[in-house]
Design a protein around this motif. Structure first.
Motif, PDB file in Angstrom:
ATOM      1  N   TYR A  76       0.862  -1.182   0.000  1.00  7.36           N
ATOM      2  CA  TYR A  76       0.000   0.000   0.000  1.00  7.36           C
ATOM      3  C   TYR A  76       0.899   1.232   0.000  1.00  7.36           C
ATOM      4  CZ  TYR A  76      -3.580   3.369   1.304  1.00  7.36           C
ATOM      5  OH  TYR A  76      -4.437   4.452   1.320  1.00  7.36           O
ATOM      6  N   ASP A 101      -1.222  -0.795  -4.476  1.00 12.41           N
ATOM      7  CA  ASP A 101      -2.403   0.065  -4.437  1.00 12.41           C
ATOM      8  C   ASP A 101      -2.026   1.326  -3.679  1.00 12.41           C
ATOM      9  OD1 ASP A 101      -4.933   0.983  -4.875  1.00 12.41           O
ATOM     10  OD2 ASP A 101      -5.958  -0.583  -3.729  1.00 12.41           O
ATOM     11  N   ALA A 104      -6.953   7.124  -2.435  1.00 11.25           N
ATOM     12  CA  ALA A 104      -7.806   7.652  -3.500  1.00 11.25           C
ATOM     13  C   ALA A 104      -7.129   8.811  -4.210  1.00 11.25           C
ATOM     14  CB  ALA A 104      -9.146   8.084  -2.915  1.00 11.25           C
ATOM     15  N   ARG A 107      -4.496   7.303  -6.435  1.00  5.23           N
ATOM     16  CA  ARG A 107      -5.127   6.573  -7.548  1.00  5.23           C
ATOM     17  C   ARG A 107      -5.505   7.509  -8.688  1.00  5.23           C
ATOM     18  NH1 ARG A 107      -9.503   1.941  -6.201  1.00  5.23           N
ATOM     19  NH2 ARG A 107      -8.135   0.358  -5.264  1.00  5.23           N
ATOM     20  N   ARG A 108      -5.796   8.764  -8.368  1.00  2.53           N
ATOM     21  CA  ARG A 108      -6.172   9.723  -9.417  1.00  2.53           C
ATOM     22  C   ARG A 108      -4.968  10.188 -10.225  1.00  2.53           C
ATOM     23  NH1 ARG A 108      -9.566  11.643  -5.178  1.00  2.53           N
ATOM     24  NH2 ARG A 108      -8.026  13.232  -4.617  1.00  2.53           N
ATOM     25  N   HIS A 127      -2.954  -3.200 -14.980  1.00  4.21           N
ATOM     26  CA  HIS A 127      -3.782  -2.268 -14.210  1.00  4.21           C
ATOM     27  C   HIS A 127      -5.126  -2.936 -13.943  1.00  4.21           C
ATOM     28  CE1 HIS A 127      -1.133   1.211 -14.523  1.00  4.21           C
ATOM     29  NE2 HIS A 127      -0.886   0.856 -15.769  1.00  4.21           N
ATOM     30  N   GLU A 129      -8.011  -1.512 -12.599  1.00  3.66           N
ATOM     31  CA  GLU A 129      -9.210  -0.699 -12.815  1.00  3.66           C
ATOM     32  C   GLU A 129      -8.953   0.266 -13.975  1.00  3.66           C
ATOM     33  OE1 GLU A 129     -10.587   0.897  -9.095  1.00  3.66           O
ATOM     34  OE2 GLU A 129     -10.422  -1.048  -8.079  1.00  3.66           O
ATOM     35  N   HIS A 133      -3.439   3.831 -14.047  1.00  2.00           N
ATOM     36  CA  HIS A 133      -3.585   4.272 -12.657  1.00  2.00           C
ATOM     37  C   HIS A 133      -3.479   3.064 -11.729  1.00  2.00           C
ATOM     38  CE1 HIS A 133      -5.024   8.425 -13.580  1.00  2.00           C
ATOM     39  NE2 HIS A 133      -5.385   7.841 -14.711  1.00  2.00           N
ATOM     40  N   HIS A 134      -3.204   3.336 -10.449  1.00  2.34           N
ATOM     41  CA  HIS A 134      -3.243   2.276  -9.449  1.00  2.34           C
ATOM     42  C   HIS A 134      -4.700   1.866  -9.208  1.00  2.34           C
ATOM     43  CE1 HIS A 134       0.920   3.289  -8.743  1.00  2.34           C
ATOM     44  NE2 HIS A 134       1.034   2.314  -7.882  1.00  2.34           N
ATOM     45  N   PRO A 135      -4.931   0.629  -8.771  1.00  3.14           N
ATOM     46  CA  PRO A 135      -3.972  -0.423  -8.414  1.00  3.14           C
ATOM     47  C   PRO A 135      -3.402  -1.130  -9.643  1.00  3.14           C
ATOM     48  CG  PRO A 135      -6.202  -1.204  -8.070  1.00  3.14           C
ATOM     49  CD  PRO A 135      -6.320   0.238  -8.458  1.00  3.14           C
TER      50      PRO A 135
END
Length: 415
Positions: A76, A101, A104, A107-108, A127, A129, A133-135
């Motif tokens: 993380y 991951d 938030a 992640r953006r 990737h 999602e 971007h993460h995750p």
């Protein structure tokens, strides 16, 4: 004269942790930054099986040139961009399955240029999602190396991650960079790689700037971390604005960090600046003048200048800072919106902001959980009492003790 002790550089601490983890032997990092970002990086290394011993004065890292000690891990990355970009790159040189991951907010933030480059080098990276971007998950089986082309116009961290990876590949890397922002950070990377035993060749070509990174790995080092120049900018700006004097020990002519060049901006505005061998002093000597300045290479200090700009005698226009829109928040608009909330006239474009002279009124600063927004507008509060913050604690990202240090400065100055 007020001397301010600034915590260690976040940028240097993150790079040093990567280099120490990759090096043969045990590295001692002296006076590293202890903050949410760097603690998150160290925790990520621990999750990957690297051994780190930490005291208040130094961190000792046992290097593993072969890569992570565990075959599987979930890391993380918190809010840390260096953690989220450097650790997957380090893990790719090992052997195993590693999932990353982040918060938030992180992640953006984009990582697509880096992950595209890793895929071009044969890394199996997925990737989960949103693409880019993460995750993300790295199915690592070492990296052969070779040639690639990179656009680092959004962030120099993409190039830094690949440069750091180069000596861990079997054949080395030849990286052609078509665009580059925050170029001084690449200077930091190359200087630090040299201190850990790797010399990178750099040259201009018709296709762009070429970096040739040899294979062969790193050697451990005893490495001191210099104070953070971006953090120092708030105290330098405070001196210039309040008509006082501040000296930061440990940041001098040979400092690695390009953000020390912020003092040149203050000099152009009328402050007195003295950069010595091992310290830098800034003194305010009257009203600050307006300025038009390109801050592409020192864009992390853009909010610092924006926060004192209303007190200048003429407009302050900051140009070529599009990359500040993809930091912890859209910093360009965050600065503009907060200044407007204080009654200041501001105009913005895609990559610029212009701030007119004015008298800011107290307001609650919308921080967007961005440490640099808080620390910058703390400087504004020297001349505008009553400014508050919706999330003052987000400074823990890089300087957990900022509010105490700034309050001590104000008390000493009586402002």
């Amino acid at each position: 004269m007020t001397a301010v002790e600034i915590p260690g550089s976040k940028s240097i601490t993150a790079r040093a942790l990567f280099l120490a983890a990759a090096a043969e032997g045990v590295t001692t990092l002296r006076r590293p930054l202890s903050s949410d970002d760097t603690e998150g990086f160290a925790q990520g290394l621990d999750t990957l099986g690297y051994r780190i011993e930490r005291t208040a004065a130094a961190w000792r890292v046992e290097g593993r040139p072969a890569g992570p000690a565990v075959p599987e891990a979930e890391v993380y990355c918190r809010d840390g961009a260096t953690t989220a970009r450097f650790l997957p790159t380090l893990a790719a040189a090992g052997h195993g399955t590693y999932r990353f991951d982040a918060s938030a907010q992180m992640r953006r933030r984009p990582v697509a240029p880096l992950t595209r480059a890793l895929r071009d080098l044969g890394v199996d990276l997925r990737h989960e999602e949103a693409e880019g971007h993460h995750p993300l998950t790295v199915l690592a089986d070492g990296v052969r190396g070779g040639e690639l082309t990179l656009d680092a116009g959004q962030s120099s961290q993409y190039l830094t991650a690949l440069l750091l990876l180069g000596p861990l590949t079997r054949d080395g890397l030849r990286i052609t960079v078509t665009r580059l922002v925050s170029a001084p950070y690449i200077g930091i990377t190359l200087a630090m790689m040299r201190d850990f035993g790797v010399e990178v060749k750099r040259e201009r070509t018709p296709a762009g700037e070429l970096f040739e990174v040899p294979p062969g790995g790193y050697r451990a080092a005893d490495y001191p971390i210099e104070p953070d120049a971006s953090t120092a900018s708030y105290f330098f700006a405070a001196a210039a604005l309040a008509g006082r004097e501040v000296t930061v020990p440990g940041l001098g002519r040979d400092a690695l960090q390009g953000d020390l060049r912020f003092v040149d901006v203050l000099r152009r505005m009328g402050a007195r600046v003295d950069v010595g061998a091992d310290r830098t002093t800034v003194a305010g000597e009257g009203p600050l003048g307006g300025i038009t300045v390109n801050m592409r290479d020192i864009s992390d200090t853009m909010p610092t200048l924006a926060a004192i700009a209303p007190f200048a005698t003429g407009p302050v226009r900051i140009e070529d800072v599009h990359n500040t829109r993809v930091k912890e928040c859209d910093r360009l608009e965050a600065c503009a919106d907060n200044l407007r909330a204080m009654g200041v006239t501001v105009a913005t474009g895609d990559d610029w902001i212009e701030i007119r002279p004015g008298t800011p009124r107290p307001a609650e600063v919308t921080t967007h959980s961005d440490h640099r927004i808080v620390m910058s507008f703390a400087v504004t509060s020297l001349r505008t009492p009553g400014i508050t913050f919706d999330d003052p604690g987000c400074v823990r990202k890089t300087f957990p003790g900022f509010h105490e240090a700034f309050a001590a400065l104000r008390a000493e100055w009586g402002v």
